[in-house]
Enzyme design. Sequence first.
Site, PDB file in Angstrom:
ATOM      1  N   ASP A 162      -2.742   2.506  -6.187  1.00  0.00           N
ATOM      2  CA  ASP A 162      -1.729   2.581  -5.128  1.00  0.00           C
ATOM      3  C   ASP A 162      -1.654   1.374  -4.209  1.00  0.00           C
ATOM      4  OD1 ASP A 162      -4.204   3.086  -4.015  1.00  0.00           O
ATOM      5  OD2 ASP A 162      -3.482   4.616  -2.630  1.00  0.00           O
ATOM      6  N   GLU A 163      -2.339   0.280  -4.526  1.00  0.00           N
ATOM      7  CA  GLU A 163      -2.217  -0.903  -3.682  1.00  0.00           C
ATOM      8  C   GLU A 163      -2.470  -2.176  -4.473  1.00  0.00           C
ATOM      9  OE1 GLU A 163      -5.178  -1.605  -0.606  1.00  0.00           O
ATOM     10  OE2 GLU A 163      -6.500  -0.113  -1.509  1.00  0.00           O
ATOM     11  N   ASP A 217       0.861  -1.186   0.000  1.00  0.00           N
ATOM     12  CA  ASP A 217       0.000   0.000   0.000  1.00  0.00           C
ATOM     13  C   ASP A 217       0.898   1.237   0.000  1.00  0.00           C
ATOM     14  OD1 ASP A 217      -2.193   1.619   0.102  1.00  0.00           O
ATOM     15  OD2 ASP A 217      -2.747   1.146   2.165  1.00  0.00           O
TER      16      ASP A 217
END
EC number: 2.7.7.7
Length: 367
Positions: free
Chosen positions: A108-109, A14
């Site tokens: 983003d993860e 993350d």
Amino acid sequence: MQESLIVRKIIHIDMDAFYASVEQLDNPELRGKAIAVGGSSERGVVSAASYEARKFGVRSAMSSVAAKKLCPELIFVTTNFDRYKEVSKQIRKIFFEYTDLVEPLSLDEAYLDVTENKIGNPSATMIATEIRQKIKDKTGLNASAGISVNKFVAKIASDINKPNGQKTISPEEVIPFLETLDVKKFYGVGKVTKEKMYRLGIFTGMDLKNQSLEYLNHHFGKSGKHYYNVVRGIHNSMVKPTRKQKSLAAEHTFSENISSEIFMMERLEEIAAEVEERMLKRKLAGKTITLKIKFSDFTLQTRSKTVLLFISSKELILEVVKELLFQEKMKESVRLLGISISNLNNEISIKKSVSNESIDVQLKLEF
């Protein structure tokens, strides 16, 4: 003799305050300052906040007005999704150096299954450390990681040592870890569910574990079995490299509140045209239409209908939306309207061969 269970090694990566961190990376003058990515207007919404802004209580999805009250020095930056996608591609390229079992959740993860990996390293902890360092070297950004036996625990673990940290929950630690955890930390337990659990005297994983399946089904419906399983370390969702898109949506926030349903239909026609364009681009069609309405008092309402055939045209979408709009009289003026279409024609049934047994804590693996 009991057959040995395969214990997966899952990493959840993350990125830390991704959008805001990219902006600070590209503009050195913003580094160390409280910034919010999003609109600064009276009707703007915060998409992301830097850690400097979070110290003041600024959070994503908060109105810009409320954010500015909490942090008068807050600097607003316009979103730049092309740039975020560019950086995201760099990060994903790093993931694939270690495994092809990569499941992106957003820009983003992502989840990575490194049980068997391309570099032959048996330690998922060491792989996560290496990935985070490589992301830092190649992009200048910090990432946090959670490492454990399944996606559920890895997701929780990645939040423990944020920012720029990681946490490993080994097989023998999973059950004790979950038992002592506050239920609000369980991924998927939102504010409403948390408050309901608290009212029922369920504050920790141990409290949750002490409830019968029948009790949890009675109070939480279909989610009851999920809560019953995960607190016992059972979560059989595999890392899926090809995630099927489950819905497609478009929405507009208006500069002034709308109270006329005629004006609403005009706006909805524009939104339906956007949905149609996106559906055609992806060669998708769906059966479930959902109308999203945010009123002037910020309360949110959704109304849905499922039709018999797959649709994608603006005209057919609007027929359903019109029915949903006039389903009941508006109680307030409206600040946002949105249309989403789900139950798509790309959904396929995947058979899984997984064990429903809890984790064998006797297994000692290099983690």
